[in-house]
Enzyme design. Structure first.
Site, PDB file in Angstrom:
ATOM      1  N   THR A 105      78.999  41.275 -32.050  1.00 51.40           N
ATOM      2  CA  THR A 105      78.618  40.199 -32.974  1.00 51.40           C
ATOM      3  C   THR A 105      77.979  39.025 -32.232  1.00 51.40           C
ATOM      4  O   THR A 105      78.184  38.856 -31.020  1.00 51.40           O
ATOM      5  CB  THR A 105      79.878  39.675 -33.701  1.00 51.40           C
ATOM      6  OG1 THR A 105      79.502  38.789 -34.752  1.00 51.40           O
ATOM      7  CG2 THR A 105      80.805  38.911 -32.765  1.00 51.40           C
ATOM      8  N   THR A 153      86.178  42.249 -39.449  1.00 51.96           N
ATOM      9  CA  THR A 153      85.014  41.393 -39.628  1.00 51.96           C
ATOM     10  C   THR A 153      85.468  40.173 -40.430  1.00 51.96           C
ATOM     11  O   THR A 153      86.445  40.238 -41.155  1.00 51.96           O
ATOM     12  CB  THR A 153      83.884  42.153 -40.360  1.00 51.96           C
ATOM     13  OG1 THR A 153      82.790  41.280 -40.596  1.00 51.96           O
ATOM     14  CG2 THR A 153      84.344  42.714 -41.681  1.00 51.96           C
ATOM     15  N   GLY A 154      84.767  39.074 -40.259  1.00 49.02           N
ATOM     16  CA  GLY A 154      85.152  37.871 -40.990  1.00 49.02           C
ATOM     17  C   GLY A 154      85.564  36.750 -40.057  1.00 49.02           C
ATOM     18  O   GLY A 154      85.146  36.714 -38.900  1.00 49.02           O
ATOM     19  N   THR A 200      79.249  41.062 -38.718  1.00 50.74           N
ATOM     20  CA  THR A 200      79.643  41.761 -37.483  1.00 50.74           C
ATOM     21  C   THR A 200      79.665  43.264 -37.692  1.00 50.74           C
ATOM     22  O   THR A 200      80.073  43.721 -38.750  1.00 50.74           O
ATOM     23  CB  THR A 200      81.062  41.311 -37.094  1.00 50.74           C
ATOM     24  OG1 THR A 200      81.000  39.970 -36.712  1.00 50.74           O
ATOM     25  CG2 THR A 200      81.652  42.147 -35.977  1.00 50.74           C
ATOM     26  N   ARG A 228      82.461  28.985 -28.031  1.00 54.16           N
ATOM     27  CA  ARG A 228      83.459  29.599 -28.915  1.00 54.16           C
ATOM     28  C   ARG A 228      83.389  31.133 -28.839  1.00 54.16           C
ATOM     29  O   ARG A 228      82.329  31.732 -28.875  1.00 54.16           O
ATOM     30  CB  ARG A 228      83.198  29.136 -30.354  1.00 54.16           C
ATOM     31  CG  ARG A 228      84.182  29.717 -31.393  1.00 54.16           C
ATOM     32  CD  ARG A 228      83.602  30.893 -32.130  1.00 54.16           C
ATOM     33  NE  ARG A 228      84.446  31.346 -33.225  1.00 54.16           N
ATOM     34  CZ  ARG A 228      84.268  32.498 -33.874  1.00 54.16           C
ATOM     35  NH1 ARG A 228      83.286  33.288 -33.552  1.00 54.16           N
ATOM     36  NH2 ARG A 228      85.078  32.862 -34.843  1.00 54.16           N
ATOM     37  N   SER A 271      73.352  38.509 -37.424  1.00 54.37           N
ATOM     38  CA  SER A 271      74.752  38.306 -37.009  1.00 54.37           C
ATOM     39  C   SER A 271      75.170  39.127 -35.802  1.00 54.37           C
ATOM     40  O   SER A 271      76.333  39.079 -35.395  1.00 54.37           O
ATOM     41  CB  SER A 271      75.699  38.671 -38.148  1.00 54.37           C
ATOM     42  OG  SER A 271      75.398  37.919 -39.273  1.00 54.37           O
TER      43      SER A 271
HETATM   44  C1  SD4 Z   1      83.677  36.083 -35.442  1.00 52.02           C
HETATM   45  N1  SD4 Z   1      84.527  37.976 -36.619  1.00 52.02           N
HETATM   46  O1  SD4 Z   1      83.016  35.747 -34.453  1.00 52.02           O
HETATM   47  C2  SD4 Z   1      83.324  37.366 -36.139  1.00 52.02           C
HETATM   48  C3  SD4 Z   1      82.320  37.046 -37.184  1.00 52.02           C
HETATM   49  C4  SD4 Z   1      82.144  38.119 -38.186  1.00 52.02           C
HETATM   50  O2  SD4 Z   1      81.151  39.049 -39.914  1.00 52.02           O
HETATM   51  O3  SD4 Z   1      82.838  39.080 -38.268  1.00 52.02           O
HETATM   52  N2  SD4 Z   1      81.246  38.048 -39.041  1.00 52.02           N
HETATM   53  O4  SD4 Z   1      84.592  35.396 -35.894  1.00 52.02           O
END
Ligand code: SD4
Length: 331
Positions: free
Chosen positions: A208, A241-242, A190, A218, A88
Site C-alpha cells: 500500500t 484493508t482500511g 490497499t 507514518r 493507493s
Molecule cells: C493503511 N491499511 O496504511 C492501510 C490503508 C488501506 O485501503 O488499507 N487502505 O492504514
C-alpha cells in the site's frame, strides 16, 4: 469446544487431502462433524478490492501450473504496485502531506518466514524488496532510507512514484491542507492477497501507499506482520484493508487466523475481528476496516465495518468479485 474439536479433525483430514488430491470429497463420518467442508479447493487466490481481479489473474498463472503460493502472491500484487492508475498502491500512490510517496509492504510464506518494508520511497515494487529482506537477511523489517539503500544494493531501480494525477490531487488537497487522513467510502484500496497452492501451502502479501496525506513517516498496518497480514500454514491466512491504526490495535490478521484455529470459518473469524474493532473504538466515523481470510481447505470469507468492501476470488471455476458482509451502512 465442539467446533474446536471439529477443526482438529478437519486439520487431520485437510493434511491428508492436501497430500493426495486437489479436490477431495469428505463425507461426514459421524453425526457430529456437520462443519466439515465437502471440498478442499486448491489452488485458490483471493485479494482485496476490484484491482484484485488483475492481481489474481497474475497469481493464477503461477498457481495453475503447479507454482508455489509465495511466487504467486508476489507476482499478483506487483501488478497493482506497477499500475499508475491505482492511487493507493505503489506507482501513482497518493503522497503524504509533504508530497512524498511512501510505501509499506510485507510478505509471508508457509514456514512463517516473513519480510517487510516500511515507508520506502522511489521504489516501485516494495513487495519484492520485502521478499529480499525475508530471504537475504536475518531481519524481518527495514524502513525508510535504510530500506531504500537495501533495495538499491539489491538492484532495484529508483523511480519517481508521484504521477501527474497524484501530484494534482495533492496540490488540490494543499489548498485547504486539512489534516484529515481518513479512510472513507472512496479513500481505501490497499491490496492484500492470499493464496493456497496445489501442494497445500499458504502465503500472503500486502502492499500500500497507506493513507493519503498522512504525516511523513507514518507507517500503517500493511507492513506489520500480524496486523496487515498473517499466515499460519496449519490453519489459514488473513489480511486487512482500511484504517491501519485500528487494525494494529487488535493485531487484526493474527486474530483472524487464531479464531480460525479455534474452529471458526473464515467469514465468522473476519466478522469477530471486525466486532472487536467496533467494540474497541468509541468513534467509528470513517473507521472502515475489512478483513479477508482463506483457510487450509480453500474456504474463504470477508467482513467489514461498513458496506462497500469486496474481494476478488480466483479458483478453478472463475475469477469473480464477492461482496463482503458488513456491520453497518455509511449513511
Ligand atoms: C493503511 N491499511 O496504511 C492501510 C490503508 C488501506 O485501503 O488499507 N487502505 O492504514
Amino acid at each position: 469446544m465442539k467446533s474446536r474439536r471439529n477443526f482438529i479433525k478437519l486439520s487431520a483430514l485437510g493434511s491428508a487431502a492436501v497430500l493426495t488430491s486437489s479436490c477431495i470429497s469428505s463425507e461426514k463420518d459421524s453425526k457430529e462433524e456437520t462443519k466439515i467442508p465437502k471440498i478442499v479447493a486448491k489452488p485458490i487466490v483471493i485479494s482485496t478490492w476490484i484491482h484484485g481481479m488483475e492481481a489474481n489473474a497474475s497469481a493464477w498463472e503461477i498457481l495453475k501450473n503447479g507454482g508455489n503460493s509465495l511466487d504467486a502472491v508476489e507476482a499478483g500484487v506487483r501488478v497493482t504496485e506497477s499500475d499508475p492508475e491505482n492511487s493507493s498502491v505503489g506507482l501513482g500512490g497518493l503522497p503524504d502531506r509533504d508530497g512524498f510517496v511512501t510505501l509499506d509492504a510485507c510478505i509471508m510464506d508457509h514456514e512463517n518466514n516473513c519480510g517487510a518494508i516500511g515507508c520506502i520511497q522511489d521504489i516501485e515494487n516494495p513487495i519484492s524488496v520485502a521478499r529480499k529482506v525475508m530471504e537475504d537477511t536475518p531481519h524481518v523489517m527495514l524502513v525508510g532510507d535504510g530500506a531504500k539503500q537495501f533495495a538499491i544494493e539489491k538492484g532495484f531501480e529508483e523511480t519517481n512514484l508521484l504521477t501527474e494525477n497524484s501530484k494534482k490531487a495533492w496540490e488540490k488537497w494543499k489548498e485547504e491542507s486539512k489534516y484529515q487522513p481518513i479512510i472513507n467510502s472512496e479513500n481505501h484500496d490497499t491490496i492484500g492477497l492470499l493464496a493456497l497452492d496445489e501442494s497445500g501451502n499458504l502465503a500472503g502479501a500486502c502492499t500500500t501507499s497507506g493513507m493519503a496525506y498522512k504525516l511523513h513517516g507514518r507507517v500503517g498496518d500493511s507492513p506489520i506482520i500480524g496486523a496487515g497480514l498473517f499466515v499460519d500454514n496449519e490453519v489459514g491466512a488473513a489480511c486487512a484493508t482500511g484504517v491501519g491504526e485500528a487494525v494494529i490495535r487488535i493485531a487484526g490478521s493474527a486474530i483472524v487466523v487464531e479464531l480460525m484455529r479455534n474452529g471458526m470459518s473464515p467469514n465468522d473469524a473476519c466478522k469477530e475481528a471486525v466486532n472487536r474493532i467496533i467494540n474497541k473504538h468509541k468513534d467509528l466515523t470513517n473507521m472502515q476496516v475489512g478483513f479477508i481470510a482463506l483457510n487450509k481447505f480453500g474456504e474463504t470469507g470477508g467482513y467489514s465495518v461498513y458496506e462497500g468492501f469486496n474481494y476478488a476470488q480466483y479458483d478453478k471455476n472463475s475469477n469473480q468479485m464477492i461482496d463482503a458482509e458488513f456491520d453497518r451502512n455509511w449513511g
